[in-house]
Design a protein around this motif. Sequence first.
Motif, short mmCIF file in Angstrom:
data_model
loop_
_atom_site.label_atom_id
_atom_site.label_comp_id
_atom_site.label_asym_id
_atom_site.label_seq_id
_atom_site.Cartn_x
_atom_site.Cartn_y
_atom_site.Cartn_z
N MET A 1 0.86 -1.17 0.00
CA MET A 1 0.00 0.00 0.00
C MET A 1 0.90 1.23 0.00
O MET A 1 1.82 1.34 0.79
CB MET A 1 -0.90 -0.02 1.24
N ARG A 2 0.60 2.15 -0.90
CA ARG A 2 1.32 3.42 -0.93
C ARG A 2 0.52 4.48 -0.19
O ARG A 2 -0.70 4.46 -0.20
CB ARG A 2 1.55 3.86 -2.37
N SER A 3 1.25 5.38 0.46
CA SER A 3 0.59 6.41 1.24
C SER A 3 1.08 7.79 0.83
O SER A 3 2.22 7.96 0.41
CB SER A 3 0.84 6.14 2.72
N LYS A 4 0.21 8.76 0.98
CA LYS A 4 0.55 10.16 0.72
C LYS A 4 0.73 10.91 2.04
O LYS A 4 0.73 12.14 2.06
CB LYS A 4 -0.55 10.83 -0.10
N VAL A 5 0.92 10.18 3.13
CA VAL A 5 1.01 10.80 4.45
C VAL A 5 2.18 11.78 4.51
O VAL A 5 2.02 12.91 4.96
CB VAL A 5 1.10 9.74 5.57
N LYS A 6 3.34 11.37 4.03
CA LYS A 6 4.51 12.26 4.10
C LYS A 6 4.27 13.53 3.28
O LYS A 6 4.56 14.65 3.74
CB LYS A 6 5.77 11.55 3.61
N GLU A 7 3.73 13.37 2.09
CA GLU A 7 3.45 14.52 1.23
C GLU A 7 2.46 15.48 1.90
O GLU A 7 2.68 16.69 1.94
CB GLU A 7 2.87 14.02 -0.10
N GLN A 28 7.35 6.82 15.55
CA GLN A 28 7.89 5.68 14.80
C GLN A 28 6.82 5.06 13.90
O GLN A 28 7.13 4.59 12.80
CB GLN A 28 8.46 4.63 15.76
N THR A 29 5.58 5.06 14.37
CA THR A 29 4.49 4.52 13.54
C THR A 29 4.29 5.38 12.30
O THR A 29 4.14 4.86 11.19
CB THR A 29 3.18 4.44 14.35
N ILE A 30 4.31 6.70 12.47
CA ILE A 30 4.18 7.60 11.31
C ILE A 30 5.33 7.38 10.35
O ILE A 30 5.14 7.28 9.14
CB ILE A 30 4.10 9.08 11.76
N ASN A 31 6.54 7.25 10.87
CA ASN A 31 7.70 7.00 10.03
C ASN A 31 7.55 5.70 9.26
O ASN A 31 7.84 5.64 8.06
CB ASN A 31 8.98 6.98 10.88
N ALA A 32 7.08 4.65 9.92
CA ALA A 32 6.92 3.35 9.27
C ALA A 32 5.85 3.41 8.18
O ALA A 32 6.00 2.80 7.12
CB ALA A 32 6.57 2.28 10.31
N ILE A 33 4.78 4.16 8.40
CA ILE A 33 3.74 4.32 7.38
C ILE A 33 4.32 5.08 6.18
O ILE A 33 4.12 4.69 5.03
CB ILE A 33 2.52 5.06 7.94
N GLU A 34 5.06 6.15 6.45
CA GLU A 34 5.63 6.97 5.37
C GLU A 34 6.64 6.21 4.54
O GLU A 34 6.76 6.46 3.34
CB GLU A 34 6.27 8.23 5.96
N THR A 35 7.37 5.30 5.16
CA THR A 35 8.39 4.55 4.41
C THR A 35 7.88 3.23 3.86
O THR A 35 8.64 2.48 3.24
CB THR A 35 9.63 4.28 5.31
N GLY A 36 6.60 2.93 4.07
CA GLY A 36 6.01 1.73 3.52
C GLY A 36 6.30 0.46 4.28
O GLY A 36 6.05 -0.64 3.78
N ARG A 37 6.84 0.57 5.49
CA ARG A 37 7.14 -0.62 6.29
C ARG A 37 5.96 -1.07 7.14
O ARG A 37 6.01 -2.13 7.75
CB ARG A 37 8.34 -0.36 7.20
N TYR A 38 4.88 -0.28 7.18
CA TYR A 38 3.74 -0.60 8.02
C TYR A 38 2.47 -0.12 7.35
O TYR A 38 2.38 1.02 6.91
CB TYR A 38 3.90 0.09 9.39
N ASP A 39 1.50 -1.02 7.25
CA ASP A 39 0.18 -0.65 6.76
C ASP A 39 -0.71 -0.39 7.96
O ASP A 39 -0.88 -1.28 8.80
CB ASP A 39 -0.42 -1.77 5.91
N PRO A 40 -1.28 0.79 8.05
CA PRO A 40 -2.08 1.13 9.23
C PRO A 40 -3.39 0.33 9.27
O PRO A 40 -3.89 -0.12 8.23
CB PRO A 40 -2.38 2.61 9.06
#
Length: 63
Positions: A1-7, A28-40
């Motif tokens: 899953m790709r996210s636009k959270v960082k943008e 750390q959760t926000i960082n993991a979502i932004e880098t694609g290591r975690y799907d919320p």
Amino acid sequence: MRSKVKELRTRQGLSQQVLASAVGVSRQTINAIETGRYDPSLTLAVHLARFFGSTVEEVFDVE
């Protein structure tokens, strides 16, 4: 899953910590979502979308 959270976060000039506090998770959760290591979870995806005034589909691209 790709996210636009960082943008979306950087466009508003927010730090990861500020966003994390606003939606009730760790930086750390926000960082993991932004880098694609975690799907919320669906709940967290909804909280993030509401925070940015968007829909889940606008913030997250499920592929």
